[in-house]
Design a protein around this motif. Structure first.
Motif, PDB file in Angstrom:
ATOM      1  N   THR A  42       0.850  -1.178   0.083  1.00 46.89           N
ATOM      2  CA  THR A  42       0.211   0.073  -0.010  1.00 46.89           C
ATOM      3  C   THR A  42       0.881   1.141   0.062  1.00 46.89           C
ATOM      4  O   THR A  42       0.612   2.337  -0.577  1.00 46.89           O
ATOM      5  CB  THR A  42      -0.874  -0.044   1.133  1.00 46.89           C
ATOM      6  N   HIS A  54       0.739   4.205   4.661  1.00 49.33           N
ATOM      7  CA  HIS A  54      -0.214   3.025   4.257  1.00 49.33           C
ATOM      8  C   HIS A  54      -1.310   3.237   5.109  1.00 49.33           C
ATOM      9  O   HIS A  54      -2.129   2.442   5.411  1.00 49.33           O
ATOM     10  CB  HIS A  54       0.559   1.948   4.702  1.00 49.33           C
ATOM     11  N   ALA A  84      -5.070   1.551   4.028  1.00 52.15           N
ATOM     12  CA  ALA A  84      -5.196   0.231   4.530  1.00 52.15           C
ATOM     13  C   ALA A  84      -5.472  -0.016   5.972  1.00 52.15           C
ATOM     14  O   ALA A  84      -5.612  -1.431   6.517  1.00 52.15           O
ATOM     15  CB  ALA A  84      -4.204  -0.752   3.848  1.00 52.15           C
ATOM     16  N   GLY A 104      -5.747   2.271  -6.224  1.00 51.23           N
ATOM     17  CA  GLY A 104      -6.111   2.075  -4.934  1.00 51.23           C
ATOM     18  C   GLY A 104      -6.563   3.455  -4.491  1.00 51.23           C
ATOM     19  O   GLY A 104      -7.465   3.572  -3.512  1.00 51.23           O
TER      20      GLY A 104
END
Length: 448
Positions: free
Chosen positions: A19, A243, A246, A338
């Protein structure tokens, strides 16, 4: 009791690593290396506790919510109420969507420079095809500063306005058409691509070692300039190691798997992820910074391209010339998908919450989705065409807003919500809060 490491932990460590590693790493050396070698050393020392402690605090923010199905938005509403949660949702959206815009610009520029620097030289210069493609470009002059601070003129080829508009429209439209596929399928493909990309970037870092020049080690900026360089790089550093998209899913998964040990296990996984990121990302940054001088890094910034595209134009190596832009394209694409999912859900959530605040408990979700998607698509195409600075987006919008969510919100929660008192640590919390504030106020400094 010491919790044993298992395959569940390994999968999540790799997922969090994947991520964080994306397009941001391709722009970090351009920003971090402008002051030479030693500021990057200090950045390496500072970023590890910043990134570990802030993500640990955000994970606790989710883990302490009631139930094992309440994500970060539900947790915000539980702790602070619906009105505050709307504000947090807006903040979260504006931390993600500007990055999608930056990636649209980045992918357009990657294609544009690839056409001119790699494909055009393959054609016969006397052919009509060569004349046509070269005629699509105009040569612009930009002013950059060399390593001694002297302004020099650099010629940069850029597509003529009409053709850039067509290229931007086509690339963004392709991205949006891919969004019509299953979200699970897209994320699975992106997950598969992350690890080969990481391997290629690591190999590239090693490949650059013979190119290293150690002159910058003997050059140290004065104290004020040294600290200013490190400070103004914080937004890009935070973004490149981030990150947090996530963390909500990760925390819920750990909470369901480990129950009452979820906080300790999350800490363990996040610590190893942070170490892995530090070694990988900063090795790539050091390798790039030692291979390019400040003038070349400034040149890459003025061209608004990722560092791999700059190396592709600089190094006389067919593998780098064609592989560099391809890796940059894949890295930007996977990062875009993403982030777009997060931005899209954030936009839908903001509109739904606003409807509910005004008494409409059952809004037309299909209409909301169509309107939000159309508006975001139009903005992305226009932004890709206009070609604003990618690093500017990260420095002025993405990095500072991520810092507000990642550094300030969890610390504020720890010191204002009673159930978090057991996590209070004055020294560490003050460090996270201060570094978060410093990251945010870089925007004010630049404006002044």
């Amino acid at each position: 009791m010491k919790l044993k490491w298992n395959s569940f932990d390994t999968r999540w460590m790799l997922s969090l690593f994947g991520t964080a590693v994306g397009a941001g790493i391709l722009f970090l050396p351009i920003k971090a290396g402008v002051g030479g070698f030693w500021p990057v050393v200090l950045m390496t020392i500072v970023i590890f506790p910043m990134i570990y402690l802030s993500h640990r605090a955000l994970s606790r923010f989710v883990c302490q919510a009631s139930g094992d199905d309440r994500d970060i938005t539900h947790a915000a509403e539980e702790y602070f109420g619906r009105k505050i949660s709307v504000f947090i949702s807006i903040l979260y959206f504006f931390a993600i969507f500007p990055i999608c815009l930056a990636y649209c610009v980045g992918i357009t520029n990657t294609f544009e420079t690839f056409f001119y620097n790699q494909l055009l030289p393959l054609l016969d210069s006397s052919s009509s095809t060569y004349a046509f493609i070269s005629g699509l470009y105009s040569i612009n002059e930009v002013i950059i500063k060399d390593s001694n601070g002297v302004e020099v003129i650099k010629s940069v080829a850029s597509l003529l306005p009409l053709y850039r508009a067509i290229l931007a429209f086509l690339l963004v439209s392709i991205f949006m058409l891919i969004m019509l596929f299953s979200e699970e399928l897209i994320l699975k493909v992106c997950e598969w691509l992350v690890y080969p990309l990481c391997a290629v970037l690591f190999i590239f870092s090693i490949y650059l070692i013979p190119q290293w020049k150690f002159e910058s080690i003997t050059s140290i900026p004065d104290f004020k300039e040294f600290l200013t360089i490190v400070w103004l790089t914080l937004p890009v550093l935070v973004f490149s190691f981030n990150h947090s998209p996530a963390i909500s899913t990760f925390s819920l998964s750990v909470k369901r798997y480990y129950k009452e040990d979820s906080v300790d296990k999350a800490n363990q996984i996040l610590l190893r992820t942070s170490i892995m990121l530090l070694l990988f990302v900063m090795f790539f940054v050091f390798s790039c910074v030692l291979s390019l001088n400040p003038q070349e890094l400034q040149d890459a910034r003025s061209q608004n391209i990722p560092v791999l595209s700059y190396f592709a134009n600089k190094l006389d190596n067919p593998f780098i010339s064609y592989g560099g832009p391809l890796v940059a394209f894949l890295a930007i694409s996977t990062s875009f998908f993403g982030h777009y999912f997060g931005a899209r859900e954030g936009a839908y959530g903001i509109v739904r919450k606003c409807y509910k605040l005004f008494g409409e408990e059952n809004p037309n979700l299909k209409l909301i989705a169509i309107c939000c998607t159309t508006l975001m698509y139009i903005i992305m195409v226009i932004t890709a065409y206009i070609n604003p600075s990618v690093l500017g987006f990260i420095e002025d919008l993405g990095g500072p807003i991520i810092a507000a969510i990642l550094f300030l919100m969890p610390i504020f929660t720890i010191w204002s919500v009673s159930r978090f008192k057991k996590f209070q640590n004055k020294a560490l919390d003050l460090f996270v809060f201060v570094t978060g504030i410093l990251t945010i106020i870089t925007v004010i400094y630049k404006l002044l």
